[in-house]
Motif scaffolding. Structure first.
Motif, PDB file in Angstrom:
ATOM      1  N   ILE A 249      -5.171  -3.493   1.849  1.00  0.00           N
ATOM      2  CA  ILE A 249      -5.399  -2.070   1.622  1.00  0.00           C
ATOM      3  C   ILE A 249      -6.735  -1.881   0.904  1.00  0.00           C
ATOM      4  N   VAL A 250      -7.546  -0.967   1.457  1.00  0.00           N
ATOM      5  CA  VAL A 250      -8.822  -0.608   0.856  1.00  0.00           C
ATOM      6  C   VAL A 250      -8.649   0.657   0.019  1.00  0.00           C
ATOM      7  N   ALA A 251      -7.892   1.630   0.558  1.00  0.00           N
ATOM      8  CA  ALA A 251      -7.665   2.894  -0.154  1.00  0.00           C
ATOM      9  C   ALA A 251      -6.403   3.549   0.396  1.00  0.00           C
ATOM     10  N   THR A 252      -5.757   4.363  -0.443  1.00  0.00           N
ATOM     11  CA  THR A 252      -4.576   5.136  -0.039  1.00  0.00           C
ATOM     12  C   THR A 252      -4.786   6.577  -0.484  1.00  0.00           C
ATOM     13  N   ARG A 253      -4.519   7.508   0.435  1.00  0.00           N
ATOM     14  CA  ARG A 253      -4.674   8.932   0.134  1.00  0.00           C
ATOM     15  C   ARG A 253      -3.410   9.672   0.558  1.00  0.00           C
ATOM     16  N   ASN A 254      -2.861  10.455  -0.362  1.00  0.00           N
ATOM     17  CA  ASN A 254      -1.734  11.317  -0.020  1.00  0.00           C
ATOM     18  C   ASN A 254      -2.279  12.672   0.415  1.00  0.00           C
ATOM     19  N   LEU A 255      -1.939  13.056   1.618  1.00  0.00           N
ATOM     20  CA  LEU A 255      -2.367  14.328   2.200  1.00  0.00           C
ATOM     21  C   LEU A 255      -1.136  15.230   2.315  1.00  0.00           C
ATOM     22  N   PRO A 256      -1.311  16.511   2.669  1.00  0.00           N
ATOM     23  CA  PRO A 256      -0.155  17.420   2.671  1.00  0.00           C
ATOM     24  C   PRO A 256       1.054  16.954   3.493  1.00  0.00           C
ATOM     25  N   ASP A 257       0.837  16.365   4.682  1.00  0.00           N
ATOM     26  CA  ASP A 257       1.953  16.016   5.555  1.00  0.00           C
ATOM     27  C   ASP A 257       2.192  14.513   5.717  1.00  0.00           C
ATOM     28  N   TYR A 258       1.251  13.709   5.275  1.00  0.00           N
ATOM     29  CA  TYR A 258       1.375  12.268   5.476  1.00  0.00           C
ATOM     30  C   TYR A 258       0.524  11.524   4.459  1.00  0.00           C
ATOM     31  N   THR A 259       0.786  10.228   4.372  1.00  0.00           N
ATOM     32  CA  THR A 259      -0.047   9.342   3.561  1.00  0.00           C
ATOM     33  C   THR A 259      -0.918   8.538   4.513  1.00  0.00           C
ATOM     34  N   GLU A 260      -2.175   8.383   4.146  1.00  0.00           N
ATOM     35  CA  GLU A 260      -3.113   7.632   4.970  1.00  0.00           C
ATOM     36  C   GLU A 260      -3.638   6.447   4.166  1.00  0.00           C
ATOM     37  N   MET A 261      -3.549   5.279   4.771  1.00  0.00           N
ATOM     38  CA  MET A 261      -4.089   4.067   4.159  1.00  0.00           C
ATOM     39  C   MET A 261      -5.250   3.563   5.000  1.00  0.00           C
ATOM     40  N   GLU A 262      -6.321   3.203   4.335  1.00  0.00           N
ATOM     41  CA  GLU A 262      -7.412   2.500   4.989  1.00  0.00           C
ATOM     42  C   GLU A 262      -7.173   1.021   4.753  1.00  0.00           C
ATOM     43  N   VAL A 263      -7.149   0.247   5.838  1.00  0.00           N
ATOM     44  CA  VAL A 263      -6.807  -1.172   5.763  1.00  0.00           C
ATOM     45  C   VAL A 263      -7.904  -1.994   6.423  1.00  0.00           C
ATOM     46  N   LEU A 264      -8.300  -3.071   5.756  1.00  0.00           N
ATOM     47  CA  LEU A 264      -9.202  -4.044   6.360  1.00  0.00           C
ATOM     48  C   LEU A 264      -8.333  -5.067   7.068  1.00  0.00           C
ATOM     49  N   GLY A 265      -8.396  -5.079   8.399  1.00  0.00           N
ATOM     50  CA  GLY A 265      -7.505  -5.906   9.204  1.00  0.00           C
ATOM     51  C   GLY A 265      -7.864  -7.379   9.196  1.00  0.00           C
ATOM     52  N   TYR A 266      -6.815  -8.203   9.178  1.00  0.00           N
ATOM     53  CA  TYR A 266      -6.945  -9.654   9.273  1.00  0.00           C
ATOM     54  C   TYR A 266      -5.940 -10.160  10.293  1.00  0.00           C
ATOM     55  N   PRO A 267      -6.191 -11.348  10.877  1.00  0.00           N
ATOM     56  CA  PRO A 267      -5.195 -11.933  11.784  1.00  0.00           C
ATOM     57  C   PRO A 267      -3.887 -12.177  11.022  1.00  0.00           C
ATOM     58  N   LEU A 268      -2.793 -12.109  11.752  1.00  0.00           N
ATOM     59  CA  LEU A 268      -1.490 -12.371  11.141  1.00  0.00           C
ATOM     60  C   LEU A 268      -1.189 -13.860  11.201  1.00  0.00           C
ATOM     61  N   GLY A 269      -0.685 -14.375  10.108  1.00  0.00           N
ATOM     62  CA  GLY A 269      -0.314 -15.782  10.035  1.00  0.00           C
ATOM     63  C   GLY A 269       1.196 -15.917  10.093  1.00  0.00           C
ATOM     64  N   GLY A 270       1.703 -16.905   9.367  1.00  0.00           N
ATOM     65  CA  GLY A 270       3.137 -17.150   9.320  1.00  0.00           C
ATOM     66  C   GLY A 270       3.899 -15.939   8.816  1.00  0.00           C
ATOM     67  N   ALA A 271       5.051 -15.667   9.419  1.00  0.00           N
ATOM     68  CA  ALA A 271       5.907 -14.528   9.080  1.00  0.00           C
ATOM     69  C   ALA A 271       5.176 -13.201   9.238  1.00  0.00           C
ATOM     70  N   GLN A 272       4.108 -13.196  10.032  1.00  0.00           N
ATOM     71  CA  GLN A 272       3.318 -11.990  10.312  1.00  0.00           C
ATOM     72  C   GLN A 272       2.672 -11.420   9.054  1.00  0.00           C
ATOM     73  N   ARG A 273       2.327 -12.302   8.148  1.00  0.00           N
ATOM     74  CA  ARG A 273       1.608 -11.930   6.926  1.00  0.00           C
ATOM     75  C   ARG A 273       0.105 -12.005   7.214  1.00  0.00           C
ATOM     76  N   PRO A 274      -0.682 -11.037   6.737  1.00  0.00           N
ATOM     77  CA  PRO A 274      -2.130 -11.090   6.951  1.00  0.00           C
ATOM     78  C   PRO A 274      -2.735 -12.335   6.316  1.00  0.00           C
ATOM     79  N   ASP A 275      -3.556 -13.029   7.085  1.00  0.00           N
ATOM     80  CA  ASP A 275      -4.194 -14.254   6.612  1.00  0.00           C
ATOM     81  C   ASP A 275      -5.625 -13.917   6.189  1.00  0.00           C
ATOM     82  N   THR A 276      -5.801 -13.612   4.920  1.00  0.00           N
ATOM     83  CA  THR A 276      -7.104 -13.173   4.415  1.00  0.00           C
ATOM     84  C   THR A 276      -8.099 -14.318   4.250  1.00  0.00           C
TER      85      THR A 276
END
Length: 165
Positions: free
Chosen positions: A55-82
């Motif tokens: 997660i880079v940033a999280t913003r709560n807006l009137p109808d939803y929450t928006e997260m900005e995420v820096l994507g990484y490949p998924l490793g074991g158990a589908q955990r992001p492998d940074t």
């Protein structure tokens, strides 16, 4: 009786190692990465994805929450492998409210959902195109202070001394 205790403890230990969800990948565009979606506006709208990252940033807006995420490949158990190369940024939109303190910068998440239309934004002063994932499920990974260190193997030996009067 001794074997029953050992078996029970072994099973409890193995259960404790199951650290995250296992999302079904049938019907999911598993090879699709955020940078590819950002470069092809409209082509992947509606595709199901399982993406993860930090997660880079999280913003709560009137109808939803928006997260900005820096994507990484998924490793074991589908955990992001940074420890691997980042795959681009994306936005996650979740209806309702998510606590920004829990979903703060630096936490890892795995998200399943459908791709919406790309959104124009900025990273610093540079223009950036964000793919948007309309989340079906968000898994917030436990904070792991060791995951942020480099991956070198370390071995420590210590000597303890107790003084009493």
């Amino acid at each position: 009786m001794r074997y029953l205790i050992i078996l029970t403890l072994s099973l409890a230990l193995l259960y404790g190692c199951a650290t995250g969800p296992r999302y079904e990948t049938e019907g999911v565009a598993v090879d699709l990465v955020p940078a590819e979606v950002a470069a092809s506006p409209g082509v992947y709208t509606g595709a199901r994805v399982i993406w993860g990252g930090m997660i880079v940033a999280t913003r709560n807006l009137p109808d939803y929450t928006e997260m900005e995420v820096l994507g990484y490949p998924l490793g074991g158990a589908q955990r992001p492998d940074t420890s691997r190369t980042a795959q681009g940024r994306f936005l996650v939109r979740q209806p309702g409210y998510l606590e920004e303190v829990d979903y703060r910068q630096g936490r890892r998440v795995t998200v399943t959902g459908r791709l919406g239309e790309n959104v124009d934004g900025q990273v610093g002063e540079a223009p950036y195109v964000y793919p948007v994932v309309h989340a079906d499920d968000i898994h917030l990974w436990p904070w792991d202070r060791h995951a942020d260190r480099d991956s070198r193997t370390r071995f420590h030996i210590g000597v303890g001394v107790i003084f009493t009067r």
